[in-house]
Motif scaffolding. Structure first.
Motif, mmCIF file in Angstrom:
data_model
loop_
_atom_site.group_PDB
_atom_site.id
_atom_site.type_symbol
_atom_site.label_atom_id
_atom_site.label_comp_id
_atom_site.label_asym_id
_atom_site.label_seq_id
_atom_site.Cartn_x
_atom_site.Cartn_y
_atom_site.Cartn_z
ATOM 1 N N LYS A 170 19.589 39.527 -13.398
ATOM 2 C CA LYS A 170 19.155 40.264 -14.510
ATOM 3 C C LYS A 170 17.528 40.373 -14.810
ATOM 4 C CE LYS A 170 19.786 41.045 -19.491
ATOM 5 N NZ LYS A 170 17.960 41.111 -19.807
ATOM 6 N N SER A 171 16.820 38.979 -14.428
ATOM 7 C CA SER A 171 15.450 38.875 -14.590
ATOM 8 C C SER A 171 14.749 39.990 -13.476
ATOM 9 C CB SER A 171 15.112 37.406 -14.319
ATOM 10 O OG SER A 171 15.443 36.824 -13.137
ATOM 11 N N TYR A 172 15.313 39.858 -12.216
ATOM 12 C CA TYR A 172 14.724 40.735 -11.370
ATOM 13 C C TYR A 172 14.642 42.172 -11.673
ATOM 14 C CZ TYR A 172 14.073 42.875 -6.801
ATOM 15 O OH TYR A 172 13.582 44.091 -6.065
ATOM 16 N N ASP A 175 14.878 43.425 -14.809
ATOM 17 C CA ASP A 175 13.697 43.697 -15.893
ATOM 18 C C ASP A 175 12.443 43.815 -15.315
ATOM 19 O OD1 ASP A 175 16.182 43.689 -17.490
ATOM 20 O OD2 ASP A 175 15.710 41.629 -18.060
ATOM 21 N N GLN A 176 12.057 42.896 -14.336
ATOM 22 C CA GLN A 176 10.664 43.054 -14.009
ATOM 23 C C GLN A 176 10.648 44.239 -12.949
ATOM 24 O OE1 GLN A 176 10.293 39.795 -10.866
ATOM 25 N NE2 GLN A 176 8.193 39.946 -10.968
#
Length: 176
Positions: free
Chosen positions: A47-49, A51-52
């Motif tokens: 998820k962080s990838y 979002d980035q």
């Protein structure tokens, strides 16, 4: 002797079933190879990838160029503003009486208002959403992608309409 035939027949049936099952399994595995999650073709991401990546796309993908803004937006001129990078998207307001002229290769999306095509010749502008050509004076549907193959073509507010156009522009442009 009957027992020997029964054993041989049972062995042939079981062996044939195993062979047929393994062939069906190979076909099923080969059919879905490209859609297997976690492979190079379809990687699993966090998820962080995601979002980035979304934040980078919103910020313009890390490009260093920014669109040029008009020097005095209240005074119309023949060269009020121009787009910079072909990847950058500019939001442009077109007032009644003004013409938004595209550079060759520019793309417009009319977000609000009633627009018509402006062209100095009989050729028009490609509406990529509908897959047709819109000639001079033709109405432009909102949220349709327009492609301008040559300089000197653009859009303007429909005659008699008193509201501005809001246009997303990718590529070069000028307001007359």
């Amino acid at each position: 002797m009957k027992t020997a035939w029964k054993v041989i027949a049972a062995a042939v049936v079981v062996g044939g079933g195993i062979l047929a099952g393994s062939l069906m399994n190979l076909t099923a595995e080969g059919a879905g190879v490209t859609n297997q999650p976690g492979t190079a073709d379809d990687p699993v991401v966090t998820k962080s990838y995601v979002d980035q990546a979304i934040q980078q796309a919103i910020k313009g993908g890390g490009t260093t160029t920014t669109p040029t803004t008009p020097t005095n937006p209240t005074t119309p001129s023949t060269n009020e503003g121009s787009g910079s990078s072909s990847d950058a998207v500019s939001i442009v307001d077109v007032k009644p009486g003004q013409i938004l002229i595209a550079s060759a290769g520019a793309e417009f999306v009319v977000r609000s208002g009633k627009a018509v095509i402006y062209s100095q010749d009989s050729n028009g502008v490609a509406d990529l959403t509908d897959g047709k050509d819109i000639t001079n004076g033709g109405a432009v549907a909102n949220n349709h992608l327009l492609s301008f193959p040559r300089d000197g073509r653009g859009i303007q507010v429909q005659e008699g309409n008193k509201y501005n156009l809001t246009v997303m522009v990718r590529g070069g442009y000028k307001i007359q």
